[in-house]
Design a protein around this motif. Structure first.
Motif, PDB file in Angstrom:
ATOM      1  N   VAL A 183      45.614  28.199  38.161  1.00  0.00           N
ATOM      2  CA  VAL A 183      45.417  29.114  39.337  1.00  0.00           C
ATOM      3  C   VAL A 183      46.465  30.468  39.164  1.00  0.00           C
ATOM      4  O   VAL A 183      45.920  31.346  39.505  1.00  0.00           O
ATOM      5  N   LEU A 184      47.712  30.228  38.681  1.00  0.00           N
ATOM      6  CA  LEU A 184      48.698  31.288  38.527  1.00  0.00           C
ATOM      7  C   LEU A 184      47.894  32.225  37.631  1.00  0.00           C
ATOM      8  O   LEU A 184      47.794  33.659  37.735  1.00  0.00           O
ATOM      9  N   LEU A 185      47.577  31.668  36.276  1.00  0.00           N
ATOM     10  CA  LEU A 185      47.100  32.577  35.384  1.00  0.00           C
ATOM     11  C   LEU A 185      45.803  33.219  35.835  1.00  0.00           C
ATOM     12  O   LEU A 185      45.869  34.718  35.757  1.00  0.00           O
ATOM     13  N   ARG A 186      44.947  32.590  36.333  1.00  0.00           N
ATOM     14  CA  ARG A 186      43.680  33.268  36.881  1.00  0.00           C
ATOM     15  C   ARG A 186      43.897  34.316  37.816  1.00  0.00           C
ATOM     16  O   ARG A 186      43.532  35.200  37.981  1.00  0.00           O
ATOM     17  N   GLU A 187      44.828  33.811  39.111  1.00  0.00           N
ATOM     18  CA  GLU A 187      44.817  34.862  40.323  1.00  0.00           C
ATOM     19  C   GLU A 187      45.830  36.044  39.808  1.00  0.00           C
ATOM     20  O   GLU A 187      45.605  36.958  40.366  1.00  0.00           O
ATOM     21  N   VAL A 188      46.699  35.834  38.745  1.00  0.00           N
ATOM     22  CA  VAL A 188      47.558  36.888  38.612  1.00  0.00           C
ATOM     23  C   VAL A 188      46.729  37.944  37.812  1.00  0.00           C
ATOM     24  O   VAL A 188      47.059  39.323  38.000  1.00  0.00           O
ATOM     25  N   ARG A 189      46.049  37.479  36.978  1.00  0.00           N
ATOM     26  CA  ARG A 189      45.315  38.286  36.131  1.00  0.00           C
ATOM     27  C   ARG A 189      44.296  39.282  37.023  1.00  0.00           C
ATOM     28  O   ARG A 189      44.054  40.243  36.896  1.00  0.00           O
ATOM     29  N   ALA A 190      43.331  38.495  37.986  1.00  0.00           N
ATOM     30  CA  ALA A 190      42.599  39.188  38.636  1.00  0.00           C
ATOM     31  C   ALA A 190      43.474  40.043  39.549  1.00  0.00           C
ATOM     32  O   ALA A 190      42.902  40.963  39.943  1.00  0.00           O
ATOM     33  N   ALA A 191      44.656  39.628  39.991  1.00  0.00           N
ATOM     34  CA  ALA A 191      45.322  40.793  40.942  1.00  0.00           C
ATOM     35  C   ALA A 191      45.705  41.993  40.314  1.00  0.00           C
ATOM     36  O   ALA A 191      45.477  43.314  40.792  1.00  0.00           O
ATOM     37  N   ILE A 192      45.929  41.784  38.784  1.00  0.00           N
ATOM     38  CA  ILE A 192      46.318  43.179  37.869  1.00  0.00           C
ATOM     39  C   ILE A 192      44.910  43.969  37.697  1.00  0.00           C
ATOM     40  O   ILE A 192      45.084  45.059  37.937  1.00  0.00           O
ATOM     41  N   VAL A 193      43.741  43.004  37.465  1.00  0.00           N
ATOM     42  CA  VAL A 193      42.625  43.958  37.194  1.00  0.00           C
ATOM     43  C   VAL A 193      42.305  44.407  38.720  1.00  0.00           C
ATOM     44  O   VAL A 193      41.844  45.766  38.774  1.00  0.00           O
ATOM     45  N   ASN A 194      42.580  43.943  39.835  1.00  0.00           N
ATOM     46  CA  ASN A 194      42.077  44.609  40.954  1.00  0.00           C
ATOM     47  C   ASN A 194      43.072  45.385  41.616  1.00  0.00           C
ATOM     48  O   ASN A 194      42.979  45.886  42.759  1.00  0.00           O
ATOM     49  N   ASP A 195      44.117  45.850  40.845  1.00  0.00           N
ATOM     50  CA  ASP A 195      45.300  46.609  41.221  1.00  0.00           C
ATOM     51  C   ASP A 195      45.824  46.286  42.602  1.00  0.00           C
ATOM     52  O   ASP A 195      46.135  47.206  43.318  1.00  0.00           O
ATOM     53  N   ILE A 196      46.077  45.226  42.748  1.00  0.00           N
ATOM     54  CA  ILE A 196      46.806  44.415  43.751  1.00  0.00           C
ATOM     55  C   ILE A 196      48.131  44.571  43.370  1.00  0.00           C
ATOM     56  O   ILE A 196      48.601  43.936  42.240  1.00  0.00           O
ATOM     57  N   SER A 197      49.130  45.266  43.994  1.00  0.00           N
ATOM     58  CA  SER A 197      50.352  45.534  43.571  1.00  0.00           C
ATOM     59  C   SER A 197      51.310  44.287  43.274  1.00  0.00           C
ATOM     60  O   SER A 197      50.924  43.332  44.389  1.00  0.00           O
ATOM     61  N   LEU A 198      52.497  44.236  42.764  1.00  0.00           N
ATOM     62  CA  LEU A 198      53.334  43.036  42.614  1.00  0.00           C
ATOM     63  C   LEU A 198      53.939  42.777  44.042  1.00  0.00           C
ATOM     64  O   LEU A 198      53.974  41.611  44.458  1.00  0.00           O
ATOM     65  N   MET A 199      54.185  43.753  44.792  1.00  0.00           N
ATOM     66  CA  MET A 199      54.552  43.461  46.174  1.00  0.00           C
ATOM     67  C   MET A 199      53.641  42.777  47.052  1.00  0.00           C
ATOM     68  O   MET A 199      53.998  41.676  47.926  1.00  0.00           O
ATOM     69  N   ASP A 200      52.527  42.904  46.827  1.00  0.00           N
ATOM     70  CA  ASP A 200      51.431  42.245  47.531  1.00  0.00           C
ATOM     71  C   ASP A 200      50.966  40.790  47.078  1.00  0.00           C
ATOM     72  O   ASP A 200      50.808  39.835  47.518  1.00  0.00           O
ATOM     73  N   ALA A 201      51.072  40.875  45.650  1.00  0.00           N
ATOM     74  CA  ALA A 201      50.477  39.538  44.763  1.00  0.00           C
ATOM     75  C   ALA A 201      51.533  38.326  45.102  1.00  0.00           C
ATOM     76  O   ALA A 201      50.865  37.525  45.435  1.00  0.00           O
ATOM     77  N   VAL A 202      52.780  38.500  45.287  1.00  0.00           N
ATOM     78  CA  VAL A 202      53.724  37.605  45.438  1.00  0.00           C
ATOM     79  C   VAL A 202      53.393  36.827  46.898  1.00  0.00           C
ATOM     80  O   VAL A 202      53.500  35.552  46.922  1.00  0.00           O
ATOM     81  N   ASN A 203      52.534  37.575  47.808  1.00  0.00           N
ATOM     82  CA  ASN A 203      52.350  36.949  49.104  1.00  0.00           C
ATOM     83  C   ASN A 203      51.005  36.257  48.937  1.00  0.00           C
ATOM     84  O   ASN A 203      50.529  35.716  50.221  1.00  0.00           O
ATOM     85  N   THR A 204      50.078  36.785  48.125  1.00  0.00           N
ATOM     86  CA  THR A 204      48.809  36.400  48.155  1.00  0.00           C
ATOM     87  C   THR A 204      48.238  35.366  46.739  1.00  0.00           C
ATOM     88  O   THR A 204      47.520  34.306  47.026  1.00  0.00           O
ATOM     89  N   VAL A 205      48.738  35.603  45.813  1.00  0.00           N
ATOM     90  CA  VAL A 205      48.623  34.759  44.579  1.00  0.00           C
ATOM     91  C   VAL A 205      49.000  33.436  44.644  1.00  0.00           C
ATOM     92  O   VAL A 205      50.118  33.138  44.865  1.00  0.00           O
ATOM     93  N   GLY A 206      48.031  32.598  44.581  1.00  0.00           N
ATOM     94  CA  GLY A 206      48.459  31.073  44.296  1.00  0.00           C
ATOM     95  C   GLY A 206      48.722  30.380  45.486  1.00  0.00           C
ATOM     96  O   GLY A 206      49.215  29.246  45.639  1.00  0.00           O
ATOM     97  N   TRP A 207      48.620  30.947  46.677  1.00  0.00           N
ATOM     98  CA  TRP A 207      48.993  30.356  47.855  1.00  0.00           C
ATOM     99  C   TRP A 207      48.168  28.931  48.476  1.00  0.00           C
ATOM    100  O   TRP A 207      48.686  28.221  48.983  1.00  0.00           O
TER     101      TRP A 207
END
Ligand SMILES: [Zn+2]
Lengths: 321, 272
Positions: A269-293
């Motif tokens: 889940v982490l790998l998939r969603e972090v990679r997706a966040a990076i591709v979709n230009d979701i910033s780290l600031m937002d990713a920590v609150n959305t990825v993998g929850w």
């Protein structure tokens, strides 16, 4: 004028906390040693089950599963707890089980809940301390923080007594067998898993695998290295023939396969969603609150450590080609 | 005093896996009476007035729950447009209690259209982070946030300055660039950006960190920054620029070991 006031009220508050800390610490000492129990999870393999982290005045740093293996000649200790207090209780528990001497202390990795009780054992010259070949460097660079935090969290007044001498460590690079007397245990150093210096122990006789913090049970896995390599280590662990196991945190009565597959699912889940966040230009600031929850309800202490796992993965994977 | 100092230092949260939670968080103090700030303010701005800019000039954002003191993402957004008459000339990022409190001084142009800066910071102690802007008319405005993570500068760097990809840059922007309006552009430099406090540096070794970045478009400066190790490793910057034509965006970064890193990217109005 204002700043003087702020400072003095702060001092007062800190002093109050400090006084509370030392009083609670005293109240605990009297009847705790006998409450420190170990169970024999496989013949000759004894474990104390710690509480869930974080450490607090209530659990006094008893937050990791630590234990020992008894041969016919001597005893090997695996991890030594957060403080001299925990280390001494483990030592007392060993002496209640056997009169054989302790010949080896194995440190699975540098984190304080596995390491800082070491000096409860090292006064004895006949003991060899084993650690990953990268452990001494980690001790050198991290122990100052760990000692300061010991005072902060546990109110241990004797922090200097906890200082670990990195030159005590006999480094393990690859595989190393130790004979405890008709019982051979095998130490293995891993490259990048929970940390960059994890050491596991296998008791060959019973097929008991001591994973340190490479594998978690119920407690959210913690990533202090590189997620891709850690994930590959889990694949390797899944192939092992494990009859019994000890993991650093969480209950020990769940099937080994379940532990590994849960943890692999979390990493997927982490790998998939972090990679997706990076591709979709979701910033780290937002990713920590959305990825993998979606994993939140499946783990203990998720809120405390998951964001950090996202940060560690994100800042690595953003350089992936 | 030493004890107070020690407890306030609150030590390496980034290293304390398995024991992160602090039972009673320190309540947010009054931001104007922080002794370090009073000194920094005097040194940087003398007697000049710094007004609260949070209503209509700038907004500083960061997550309220922070868990990694060596990687704290922040975002500063201007609430006013850049015009020839009135524009933000300089953005100062100040972390009161870091070893070098001035984390960055960034220069912007009126042609940017709008000012925005996203980056990632290290925090050594519980501290305020302040974003202060100076306009072309010489006015100063501030927004600030209280941050409760610590140990970010003295954590082992864990990164290797001998990494063969040292200085490698990554650019990122929309596929379609729109002329004469603000477009977001991001670049990141692979660099350990070593802190002088990092506990794994050899004694006597001068920490290697980036101290200057400059971004040009078709040879004209669009943003520049004086920075230091208060920025996280692999420093990242995201900001607006408003191109009037297609062209080449180039970045030049310089570190304290006198190495210069350059890279550039062609920007077109169709596909990158
Ligand atoms: Zn650990």
């Amino acid at each position: 004028m204002v700043s003087t006031y702020v400072t003095s009220s702060l001092i007062l508050r800190i002093l109050l906390v400090y006084l509370m800390v030392s009083r609670i610490a005293f109240a605990h000492d009297a009847n705790e040693a006998s409450a420190y129990t170990v169970q024999e999870i496989a013949e000759g393999n004894f474990v104390h089950e710690g509480n869930f982290p974080p450490q607090s005045l209530e659990n006094r740093g008893d937050i990791a599963n630590i234990g020992f293996i008894v041969g016919e000649k001597c005893v090997a200790v695996i991890d030594v707890g957060s403080s001299l207090h925990v280390g001494s209780m483990l030592k007392a528990a060993i002496q209640r089980v056997t009169r054989l001497p302790i010949c080896a202390v194995i440190i699975t990795h540098v984190h304080p809940d596995h390491l800082l009780g070491l000096n409860a054992f090292t006064k004895d010259d006949s003991i060899t301390v084993y650690g990953h070949h990268r452990l001494p460097k980690q001790i050198r660079t991290r122990s100052r923080f760990y000692l300061e935090s010991l005072e902060q969290y546990l109110g241990a007044g004797n922090t200097a007594d906890h200082a670990i001498d990195p030159s005590l460590v006999t480094p393990v690079n690859g595989l190393l067998s130790i004979d405890l007397g008709n019982r051979v245990i095998e130490l293995k150093s891993w490259d990048y898993a929970h940390t960059d210096h994890d050491l596991s122990v296998t008791d060959i006789k019973t097929g008991t695998f001591w994973a340190g913090d490479i594998v978690f049970s119920e407690h959210v896995p913690i990533l202090d290295s590189n997620i891709r390599q850690y994930n590959a280590v889990l694949e390797e662990l899944q192939k092992l023939d494990v009859q019994h196991y000890v993991v650093g945190h969480g209950s020990l009565d769940r099937p080994w396969d379940v532990l590994i597959s849960e943890q692999r699912r979390y990493f997927r889940v982490l790998l998939r969603e972090v990679r997706a966040a990076i591709v979709n230009d979701i910033s780290l600031m937002d990713a920590v609150n959305t990825v993998g929850w979606t994993e939140r309800d499946r783990w203990h202490n998720f809120d405390m450590y998951h964001r950090r796992n996202v940060t560690t993965s994100y800042t690595d994977l953003e350089w992936e080609d | 005093m030493n004890f107070v100092k020690r407890i306030l230092t609150f030590i390496g949260a980034s290293l304390l896996f398995c024991q992160l939670a602090l039972a009673t968080p320190f309540p947010e103090p009054d931001h104007s009476s922080i002794p370090e700030w009073i000194m920094i303010k005097q040194l940087m701005f003398g007697e000049r007035e710094i007004r609260d800019g949070s209503d209509d000039i700038l907004a500083l954002y960061l997550n309220t729950k922070l868990d990694d003191s060596s990687t704290v993402p922040i975002m500063v957004n201007a609430l006013m447009d850049q015009t020839e008459d009135k524009y933000i000339k300089t953005l100062y990022l100040v972390i009161d209690r870091n070893p070098i409190p001035t984390a960055g001084v960034f220069k912007f142009k009126p042609e940017a259209g709008r000012v925005k800066l996203e980056t990632r910071l290290r925090f050594e102690k519980f501290s305020f982070i302040r974003a202060i802007v100076e306009t072309n008319t010489g006015d100063l405005y501030m927004d600030q946030r209280w941050v409760q993570v610590a140990g970010g500068c003295s954590a082992p760097s864990g990164k290797n300055a001998n990494d063969p990809s040292l200085g490698k840059m990554r650019f990122r922007m929309d596929d379609q660039i729109r002329l004469n309006e603000p477009n977001l552009v991001q670049f990141q430099i692979k660099h350990p950006n070593e802190s002088t406090l990092a506990s794994d540096l050899e004694p006597g070794y001068a920490a290697r960190f980036i101290d200057k970045v400059a971004v040009e478009f078709n040879g004209k400066s669009i943003m520049s920054g004086d920075i230091n190790f208060s920025l996280s490793d692999n420093p990242i910057f995201k900001f607006y620029f408003s191109p009037q034509a297609e062209g080449v965006l180039s970045v030049r970064a310089e570190d304290t070991h006198d190495t210069i890193f350059t890279d550039s990217v062609e920007i077109g109005t169709d596909k990158r």
